[in-house]
Scaffold this active site. Structure first.
Site, mmCIF file in Angstrom:
data_model
loop_
_atom_site.group_PDB
_atom_site.id
_atom_site.type_symbol
_atom_site.label_atom_id
_atom_site.label_comp_id
_atom_site.label_asym_id
_atom_site.label_seq_id
_atom_site.Cartn_x
_atom_site.Cartn_y
_atom_site.Cartn_z
ATOM 1 N N SER A 120 0.758 -1.295 0.134
ATOM 2 C CA SER A 120 0.059 -0.031 0.142
ATOM 3 C C SER A 120 0.845 1.425 0.033
ATOM 4 O O SER A 120 0.615 2.281 -0.876
ATOM 5 C CB SER A 120 -0.837 -0.096 1.232
ATOM 6 O OG SER A 120 -0.294 -0.218 2.408
ATOM 7 N N ASP A 164 5.603 3.156 7.191
ATOM 8 C CA ASP A 164 5.713 2.475 5.794
ATOM 9 C C ASP A 164 5.848 3.391 4.800
ATOM 10 O O ASP A 164 6.812 3.366 3.862
ATOM 11 C CB ASP A 164 4.328 1.807 5.461
ATOM 12 C CG ASP A 164 4.131 0.735 6.453
ATOM 13 O OD1 ASP A 164 4.971 0.279 7.462
ATOM 14 O OD2 ASP A 164 2.793 0.300 6.455
ATOM 15 N N TYR A 214 -6.641 -3.196 13.713
ATOM 16 C CA TYR A 214 -5.408 -2.113 13.682
ATOM 17 C C TYR A 214 -6.050 -0.786 14.534
ATOM 18 O O TYR A 214 -5.616 -0.323 15.451
ATOM 19 C CB TYR A 214 -5.251 -2.014 12.316
ATOM 20 C CG TYR A 214 -4.047 -0.754 12.097
ATOM 21 C CD1 TYR A 214 -2.545 -1.447 12.032
ATOM 22 C CD2 TYR A 214 -4.151 0.550 12.270
ATOM 23 C CE1 TYR A 214 -1.393 -0.711 12.040
ATOM 24 C CE2 TYR A 214 -2.861 1.213 12.098
ATOM 25 C CZ TYR A 214 -1.558 0.725 12.262
ATOM 26 O OH TYR A 214 -0.443 1.596 11.843
HETATM 27 C C1 GLA Z 1 1.085 -1.220 9.156
HETATM 28 C C2 GLA Z 1 0.836 0.221 9.265
HETATM 29 C C3 GLA Z 1 2.439 1.092 9.802
HETATM 30 C C4 GLA Z 1 2.732 0.320 11.047
HETATM 31 C C5 GLA Z 1 2.557 -1.237 10.877
HETATM 32 C C6 GLA Z 1 2.991 -2.058 12.407
HETATM 33 O O1 GLA Z 1 2.201 -1.527 8.161
HETATM 34 O O2 GLA Z 1 0.662 0.997 7.740
HETATM 35 O O3 GLA Z 1 1.904 2.226 10.079
HETATM 36 O O4 GLA Z 1 1.778 0.679 12.211
HETATM 37 O O5 GLA Z 1 1.463 -1.610 10.519
HETATM 38 O O6 GLA Z 1 4.062 -1.852 12.600
#
Ligand code: GLA
Length: 380
Positions: A120, A164, A214
């Site tokens: 993503s 990310d 999440y």
């Molecule tokens: C996803 C989210 C990140 C982070 C990870 C867990 O990848 O996009 O921002 O929180 O999970 O570390």
């Protein structure tokens, strides 16, 4: 869709935008703590060209064999997930500038989807980076990181942290980034794991639940902070809290909230410990930190799944494997493993066989090479 036939598409600009791994520091980013990610050699390739239109854009995904037509005067959410990453980015760019015009773009990806390696962010950041180049928007790298994260909040609905997007854009070859998600201060840590390799094992467990869980985890952490704050006015986020502080408010907290906070506080400590281990080339300690991280995310943060737990537990019995843990948002995706080069092939063979026997699922694996962030491959 003639014009999108890959061979006949004559681009003005080609961009590559990578997925990422994270050595340690999960779910610490939205708690304003520390992370240790880097981009990898799996990426999305974007071919862009301006078209003659004022408002109409076409984006074709080779992997889905689907195309999306966008009218810049009416950018709204779609019911198709991948489209929202593209639309969200355009929507955020339009808040900053009115310089966008019609364009065509093709996408081709080697980043496995839904596997915890952030396809993503690769999509958001490549789109933002490319449009910035194509239309000379004058956005900085930090603008691109920030607007890509925001696109995920507003159009996709995941209240993700900054890790990310930061890793996808800012990474450097052969380094991991020690990133302070509060200040965005960062340090590039050279990573030389020889004779060990970073092996990613893809569970192929789809993490549909991940987005709602999440957001729940994020809320639980905020509830923990609210309780800590009443007693300690220095605590603005969990990165300011210590285990000692947490223990003093244990009785005022639901046990679930307590466990979530404990995980985040310990995970921040693990990022620091991992950084030290890498600097000292102490790979045994680095491996142990991976195992400890997995226990935390399985027992305290409760975002693992039977498949990931199985892989990590199996790895513990294999000589030459220093450490393993589930990586990314949770509930499947990839595990990250530190494996001696001499045993990589045997390890993958053995673990794939037992995994298939246990779950009827085929593991896939790849090596993660710390790589550079989003970049221009070609510009006319
Ligand atoms: C996803 C989210 C990140 C982070 C990870 C867990 O990848 O996009 O921002 O929180 O999970 O570390």
């Amino acid at each position: 869709m003639d014009i999108y036939t890959m061979n006949s598409f004559d681009p003005d600009l080609i961009i590559e935008s990578p997925g990422r791994i994270n050595l340690i520091g999960e779910h610490t980013d939205y708690n304003m703590g520390y992370v240790l990610p880097t981009a990898i050699n799996k990426k999305i390739t974007f071919r862009f060209r301006k078209n003659k239109s004022e408002h109409i854009c076409k984006v074709y995904s080779k992997d889905f064999d689907k195309s999306l037509t966008i009218d810049l005067r009416k950018v709204v959410r779609s019911i198709t997930e991948w489209e929202n990453y593209v639309l969200g980015v355009i929507n955020e760019i339009q808040k900053l500038t009115d310089e966008l015009r019609g364009f065509d773009c093709t996408l081709e990806s080697t980043v496995p989807l839904g596997s915890g390696v952030s396809s993503s962010a690769a999509l958001e950041c490549g789109m933002a980076f490319g449009l910035n180049q194509l239309f000379n928007l004058g956005l900085s790298e930090s603008d691109i990181v920030a607007l890509s994260q925001k696109a995920e909040h507003t159009f996709v609905g995941t209240q993700c942290g900054i890790m990310d997007q930061f890793a996808s854009v800012m990474s450097r070859e052969d380094h991991v980034i020690l990133l302070d998600c509060n200040t965005l201060e960062h340090e590039y840590i050279p990573i030389n794991l020889e004779p060990y390799k970073i092996v990613l094992l893809n569970t192929h467990v789809s993490h549909n639940l991940a987005s709602s869980e999440y957001n729940t985890r994020k809320m639980e952490c905020e509830q923990g902070v609210a309780i800590l704050k009443k007693k300690y006015d220095t605590v603005g986020t969990l990165r300011d809290a210590t285990l000692e502080m947490l223990k003093t408010v244990k009785d005022e907290m639901d046990n679930t909230i307590y466990k979530r906070c404990m995980f985040i506080i310990e995970e921040n400590e693990r990022v620091m410990a991992m950084t030290k281990a890498l600097k000292e080339n102490d790979l045994k300690t680095a491996g142990k930190i991976l195992y400890d991280g997995h226990s935390g995310l399985s027992e305290l943060y409760e975002i693992s799944c039977p498949e990931s737990d199985f892989l990590v537990n199996f790895s513990k019995g294999i000589p030459g494997v220093l450490g393993a843990r589930q990586m990314g948002g949770g509930f499947g995706g990839c595990t990250i493993n530190l494996v001696h080069e001499d045993v990589v092939d045997d390890y993958i063979r053995a673990i794939s066989a037992v995994y298939y026997e246990e779950f009827g699922l085929r593991l896939t694996s790849f090596e993660g090479f710390p790589s550079k962030g989003t970049s221009i491959i070609y510009k006319k």
